[in-house]
Structure formats: C-alpha cells, structure tokens
Design a protein around this motif. Structure first.
Motif: not given
Length: 460
Positions: A224-230, A247-263, A265-267
């Motif tokens: 969820a960078t500003p450029e990606a949202i646009v 499109a839901n701009i939100m903090p990344a939920p702790p889903m197992p297929f997402l790297a832990e460092e992304l949990h 962070t805005p996605v």
C-alpha cells in the motif's frame, strides 16, 4: 392473545404459533442467538421475536405491532450497523424462516423470500449457471441489501441489485399484501429500490438472472504505497465493466503466506471479480498483477466462491463512515496511508470501490437510489474491543472523512449509521428524499416502519 393498545403491552404467552409463526421469548434457549446482530456492542432485548413462514403471518405481526403500539423491527440478515434489525423492548419480525426460492431457468428469473442470504442465493442459482448481483458479504439477507440498493461484485457489469429487481411482495402498515412492479403500485416499486425499509415488509422478490458459468475471483494483496493505491484505482476505472474490485487499504493481517515482517504494514487487500470471457481474463488482470502482488489468490471459481464461509462468532465493534469521492490522486493516497498508520484501533481500514459501468447508465431518478454518477465509494472503519475507546475512534473516523471530502456529498444508505436527518437526506439527493416522504405518507402515514434510516411521512 391479550393486548392493550393504550399501554403498548401484550401477553406474549398467548401468541398462537399457527397464526404468527415461531415465537421466541426472553428466557427461551434460542433467544440470545436470535437477537444477536453481526455488529458487536449492541445488546437489544426485544419483548418477543417472531419468525413467520409467509406473507399472511407477516401481515398478522404487522397488525399486532400497529394495534399494541410496540416498536416493530424487521430482520433479514441482521447486518444493520446501528441495530435497527432488532427492537429493544418491542417486536422483532425475523424473516429467518422465509428462505423459499423458485428459479425459472428458462425465463431467467427467480422468486425468493427475503430471509435467504446472498450467499445461499448465489449458491442455489449458481447450480444453473445463473446469477443476480448482491453485495460483498454472504451472510447479508437479500431483503435488507436489496431495499438499500445493493452495491456488489457485479455492479459495473449488471448494475445494482435493484436494477435486477422485477417485482416484489410487500406487506404495508395496514396489513395488506401488495404485489408491486412497474405496473402495479409503481410509486411503491420506485421507493423500495433504494428507499430502505420505510414502506413495509418485503416478503418476496422477483429478480432477473444473468448467465454466468464462472468468474476469475479472489484476492490480491499488494503493497500500500501511495503510488500503488493510485495505480490500482486508475486500473480499476480503466478496466472492462466485467471487472469489479474492492480495495481495502489496511495493516496486513498475520496470514501464513505473508512474510512475518509484512504483518501490520499497510497493504491493499483487494477483492477481484472478473465476470467476462475466460480467454480475456489474463489480459484484464495483468495490470493489477503488474503492481507486484505480495499474494495472488485470484483464480477461476463459481461466483458463489466470492462468499466464503464466515466466522459465526464474529461481531466486530467499529466506528465507521461512508462517502463518495471523485478521484484518488497521489495526495489522497498519501493521506490514506498516513491516516491508517496513525490509528490506534485493532484494525483500521479504508475501502475503495470504483463504480461506473452499468450502474451509471441508469437515470438518477429511475430508482430511489440516486447516486448513479458517483465514481468511487469509500468506507472508513476503525475496529476496536474496548467500548471506552469509542469516542477516540469515532473522532479518528470523522477527521479522516473530513480530510477526504471532495464534491460528492452523497452517502449509501446501507452503510449509514446513526448520523441524523441531514445525512439521511444526503442518501437521497435530487428530490428523491421529498418524493420518498410523499410515498411514505401514502403507505405508512403513522410511521409504523420507523426503525430504519427513517424518512418521516410528508405532512400537509
């Protein structure tokens, strides 16, 4: 049955199930489950919950409420964000037992009772390769979502749910059972296509069905960078009408297929529904995949696959706001990311739905839903657990909404909370509110159906 109109009392013990349907009283094993709503933090305790089986029993319940003076609520799926589905101390008319569905495969129509959910309807019609568009949640009752308009995954291809509504069976405040369509009670037919539950109890709907063997659907998770949202919004606007996105701009939920460092962070958690030809799917979806997904779960599936099972015990407490905006540029996107990162809620989200297409080709005055030219619908939400935090999160939502305001003053009535008459009027621009008030005076002059986003009957 013993009733006393002057005091608004009734003897619940004397209600005859053969006349009214299933009677659920305080203390019954089913009572707490039957009064629970999707939204958390609402603890309404009706004097009685009655589950009718048909329009005749609905008529008796409406008459009971009118004669006793007890407040009447009408529940389809129980998704009212402010608890309108269940009266506190009154009569709750619960349509949960009314789920009959009659599909005319050759004629491409379906009659359905209004206690059926959107997910149940999609699964049943999908067995025949047919579909009517509803919203984005399978447990929503078809009664409530239709009466408010119906903005969902097929909105750009086939328009709103009400654009596929061909007829309805309505029980009005005087207990009459009316068949309404373009030729019979056309004023009421206009009003129920977006005017909410102000005019009676919808007991059956006749919908148009569209052929749809399958879709390419599911979710993409993007940074969820500003450029990606646009970029995402621009591609959603430029896409063929067969593609609708949320499109839901939100903090990344702790889903197992997402790297832990992304949990955390805005996605961009994007729901994708492409209903066009299979051979074009990869080309249509390519611009979104070019934004470099963190996860890609878009695949061929039946349309009903857009309504996965939900957690039965999920009852979120949220501060929220709905609005329409005209555009998302870099400044708007930067504001969205900044606001999401500033929230102290358990979960904060901005939802963007690009509209247009078939919805926009219907004249604004053809139905009570009048936002035909609105370009992007926005929902803001802050989900929290502690009721003591309510004011803080409500202020965050209000400030956020004010910062996003552009030229469109409208609001979608199905997402409106307890926000006062001015906001209800904003749901019905261009003279629609005044027209609805006149129709209300004709069919419900005493405002029996007032537990809703209420439009009082016109006077004089």
């Amino acid at each position: 049955m013993t009733t006393t109109a002057e005091t608004g009392s009734l003897s619940v013990e004397d209600l005859d199930p053969e006349l009214y349907g299933q009677i659920i009283k305080p203390g019954d094993a089913e009572y707490d489950g039957a009064r629970a709503l999707y939204a958390g933090g609402i603890d309404h305790r009706p004097a009685v919950i009655i589950r009718p089986a048909d329009a005749a029993q609905v008529s008796r319940i409406v008459t009971l409420a009118r004669e006793t003076g007890l407040e009447l609520s009408v529940r389809s799926g129980g998704h009212s964000g402010v608890g309108h589905s269940v009266s506190d101390g009154g009569i709750c008319l619960d349509l949960a037992a009314m789920k009959a569905l009659d599909i005319d495969v050759e004629g491409r129509t379906a009659w359905v009772q209004t206690g059926m959910t959107a997910g149940e309807y999609a699964a049943a019609t999908g067995e025949h390769g047919l579909v009517t568009g509803f919203g984005d949640t399978g447990t929503v009752g078809v009664g409530g979502i239709t009466l408010g308009g119906g903005v969902g995954y097929l909105v750009r291809k086939h328009g709103l749910t009400v654009d596929d509504l061909l007829a309805a069976e309505i029980v009005t405040a005087d207990g009459k059972i009316l068949q309404v369509d373009e030729d019979n009670h056309p004023d009421l037919f206009w009003a129920i296509r977006g005017g909410g539950g102000n005019f009676g109890v919808a007991t059956r709907f006749k919908f148009r069905l569209h052929e749809l063997a399958g879709i390419h659907g599911g979710f993409l998770i993007l940074p969820a960078t500003p450029e990606a949202i646009v970029a995402f919004v621009a591609e959603a606007e430029a896409a063929p009408e067969e593609l609708s996105t949320i499109a839901n701009i939100m903090p990344a939920p702790p889903m197992p297929f997402l790297a832990e460092e992304l949990h955390g962070t805005p996605v961009i958690f994007a729901m994708i529904c492409y209903s066009g030809p299979d051979e074009d799917a990869e080309r249509v979806l390519a611009p979104f995949r070019a934004i470099t997904p963190l996860a890609d779960m878009v695949e061929p599936m039946p349309y009903s696959g857009m309504y996965p099972p939900e957690e039965e015990e999920m009852h979120p407490i949220a501060a929220s706001a709905n609005m329409f905006i005209d555009y998302v540029d870099l400044a708007v996107a930067e504001n969205i990311v900044r606001r999401i990162e500033s929230s102290t809620a358990l979960m904060a989200a901005t939802q963007l739905r690009v509209l247009g297409g078939a919805m926009a080709r219907v004249p604004a005055d053809a139905t009570a839903f009048a936002h035909r030219q609105s370009r992007i619908m926005v929902n803001l939400a802050a989900i929290y657990a502690d009721p003591a935090e309510a004011d803080r999160h409500a202020a965050w939502v209000a400030d956020f909404a004010a910062s996003l305001k552009q030229s469109d003053d409208g609001v979608y009535v199905n997402f409106l909370l307890d926000e006062g008459e001015e906001r209800i009027r904003a749901a019905y621009p261009g003279g629609a509110y005044e027209r609805l008030a006149e129709i209300k005076a004709k069919y419900d002059p005493a405002n029996l159906f007032r537990l809703n986003q209420n439009i009082p009957p016109a006077t004089g």
